[in-house]
Motif scaffolding. Structure first.
Motif, mmCIF file in Angstrom:
data_model
loop_
_atom_site.group_PDB
_atom_site.id
_atom_site.type_symbol
_atom_site.label_atom_id
_atom_site.label_comp_id
_atom_site.label_asym_id
_atom_site.label_seq_id
_atom_site.Cartn_x
_atom_site.Cartn_y
_atom_site.Cartn_z
ATOM 1 N N PRO A 249 106.160 -5.519 -46.062
ATOM 2 C CA PRO A 249 105.702 -4.459 -45.150
ATOM 3 C C PRO A 249 105.375 -3.140 -45.846
ATOM 4 O O PRO A 249 104.492 -2.402 -45.397
ATOM 5 N N GLU A 250 106.063 -2.845 -46.954
ATOM 6 C CA GLU A 250 105.829 -1.556 -47.633
ATOM 7 C C GLU A 250 104.407 -1.444 -48.179
ATOM 8 O O GLU A 250 103.876 -0.341 -48.327
ATOM 9 N N SER A 251 103.783 -2.589 -48.492
ATOM 10 C CA SER A 251 102.409 -2.548 -49.008
ATOM 11 C C SER A 251 101.392 -2.338 -47.881
ATOM 12 O O SER A 251 100.222 -2.087 -48.142
ATOM 13 N N TRP A 252 101.856 -2.409 -46.642
ATOM 14 C CA TRP A 252 100.963 -2.221 -45.486
ATOM 15 C C TRP A 252 101.103 -0.817 -44.896
ATOM 16 O O TRP A 252 100.145 -0.308 -44.287
ATOM 17 N N LEU A 253 102.270 -0.213 -45.055
ATOM 18 C CA LEU A 253 102.499 1.120 -44.467
ATOM 19 C C LEU A 253 101.906 2.211 -45.348
ATOM 20 O O LEU A 253 101.828 2.068 -46.574
ATOM 21 N N ILE A 254 101.506 3.299 -44.709
ATOM 22 C CA ILE A 254 100.967 4.438 -45.450
ATOM 23 C C ILE A 254 102.041 4.997 -46.376
ATOM 24 O O ILE A 254 103.224 5.057 -46.018
ATOM 25 N N ARG A 255 101.628 5.384 -47.585
ATOM 26 C CA ARG A 255 102.610 5.851 -48.583
ATOM 27 C C ARG A 255 103.219 7.178 -48.163
ATOM 28 O O ARG A 255 102.531 8.067 -47.686
ATOM 29 N N ARG A 256 104.530 7.293 -48.373
ATOM 30 C CA ARG A 256 105.225 8.547 -48.059
ATOM 31 C C ARG A 256 105.808 9.138 -49.319
ATOM 32 O O ARG A 256 106.232 8.410 -50.193
#
Length: 432
Positions: free
Chosen positions: A425-432
């Protein structure tokens, strides 16, 4: 010829300064992005500290508390890395400013020498009286005019030389001011880095203390791990059943649509009618998805690394297989990511889709599964769900509220699937 040489020299000087200003502008752009990253990471650290303060108020240490500390350490290390990047950027800026300053000094020195030579030659050859004699000793009027123009050009050249020197002095002073400012900024960053490094040392000590305490609870941790693995297996089994059910329904729809289309074509042929264009029901690909579902899956794919976060918070447990933070030799497997947040935080859909399932499961509270073509996003550990199966939702629509466990941890389990394949999922969410 001398005039053109001076013009070319002036052009080269301007070009050199333009390159310097362009470099400064580029450095400014890099600095703006760096400052944004530093602020965003600092905000994340504050959020982690807020959550850690609440979990630390519990009497006994627990795995969730350790996960928050690990997240805090990671964020702190990133902050130190950003400060190091800041120092490197300042070093580069100072180096560039130094080169430009030396070039300006060289240009000024050259102008000073030329001006001194000009004054010296003038003092040897003529004073005011000599100038008048030079003018009125002309044999013709035209010669008088030419001598007058020569003296005026000579005077203008001296004044122009003096003006150039004054302009360079102003530029040198401004450059020196920028250099001084950058050095002061460098001192502040160095102090900040030292302060952040000290904080990191405190965090590492805190982590070691928690790990030591948890190591004493090995038996309880193994029981807890076995229970969580069992619950995760049940969740995965349930999700695969949902996916399989949806696949069967798609294939059934596809088969029924094809059979209907075949019957209608046969009937039209028997009546001698021309073939009709395909209907929406007939527009199905081999997986049984409609055109609308195919478009949705395609747009979901294109949104990789740009999806909004389902809840405000930070990742404490990452996707996939990894070593247990306390139990040596034990590997744990996460179906998605765990995002810790504050109690009562709303959970939102990350993309447009159709709610496939809303269920309650042991260890996960309410679980909501949303279909996006051949993709599916899963939101687990909800206290309550505000959607129902069959309901269409838009990106950022509220779908429920995150749950808080008995240890005071508010955490969302978020997953992304494509058919039966689990994705990070982290590769799909916008980077923070």
């Amino acid at each position: 010829m001398h005039f053109y040489k001076k013009l070319i020299s002036l052009f080269l000087l301007c070009a050199t300064l333009s390159v310097g200003f362009f470099g400064a502008a580029l450095g400014q752009t890099n600095r703006e992005q760096l400052e944004k990253d530093k602020k965003a990471n600092q905000d994340k650290i504050k959020q982690i500290q807020s959550v850690l303060k609440k979990t630390s108020s519990q009497k006994n240490v627990n795995m969730k508390q350790l996960q928050v500390i690990n997240s805090q350490i990671t964020a702190q290390q990133k902050q130190i890395g950003l400060l190091n990047d800041d120092l490197k950027l300042l070093d580069n800026e100072l180096h560039t400013l130094g080169i430009e300053r030396r070039k300006l000094d060289q240009d000024l020195e050259k102008l000073k020498k030329e001006y001194a030579k000009m004054i010296y030659e003038a003092s040897k050859r003529m004073n005011t009286l000599n100038n008048l004699i030079f003018l009125f000793s002309a044999n013709t009027f035209n010669q008088f005019v030419l001598r007058y123009k020569y003296l005026k050009q000579y005077t203008d050249a001296r004044q122009n030389q003096a003006s150039q020197m004054e302009a360079l002095k102003v530029q040198i002073a401004a450059q020196q001011s920028r250099i001084t400012s950058k050095k002061d900024q460098q001192k502040v960053i160095l102090s900040d880095r030292m302060s952040e490094a000290q904080k990191l040392t405190v965090m590492q000590t805190q982590k070691n203390t928690v790990v030591t305490e948890l190591s004493k609870q090995e038996k309880e941790l193994r029981v807890e791990l076995a229970k969580s693995r069992q619950q995760a297996a049940m969740l995965e089994k349930n999700l695969k059943e949902i996916i399989e059910r949806e696949r069967r329904e798609r294939l059934a729809r596809e088969k029924a649509a094809r059979e209907k289309a075949e019957r209608e074509r046969a009937e039209r042929e028997a009546r001698g009618e021309a073939p009709k264009p395909e209907t929406e029901a007939e527009k199905l690909d081999l997986s049984g998805m409609t055109d609308e579902e195919v478009k949705l899956a395609s747009s979901f794919t294109a949104s990789k690394a740009r999806l909004p976060w389902p809840v405000r918070g930070f990742v404490t447990d990452h996707f996939g297989r990894q070593a247990h933070p306390v139990l040596k030799g034990i590997i744990v497997d996460n179906l998605g990511v765990d995002i810790q947040t504050n109690a009562g935080e709303p959970v939102r859909a990350v993309y447009d889709g159709l709610v496939l399932d809303v269920n309650s499961m042991p260890g996960y509270g309410y679980v909501v599964a949303i279909q996006h073509g051949d993709y599916m996003t899963v939101y687990a550990k909800l206290r309550s769900a505000s959607v129902r199966p069959g309901q269409r939702v838009k990106a950022r629509d509220n779908i429920g509220v995150v749950a808080t466990d008995g240890e005071g941890t508010s955490e969302l389990q978020f997953q992304v699937w494509r058919n039966t394949t689990k994705l990070n999922p982290e590769s799909w969410l916008i980077r923070r």
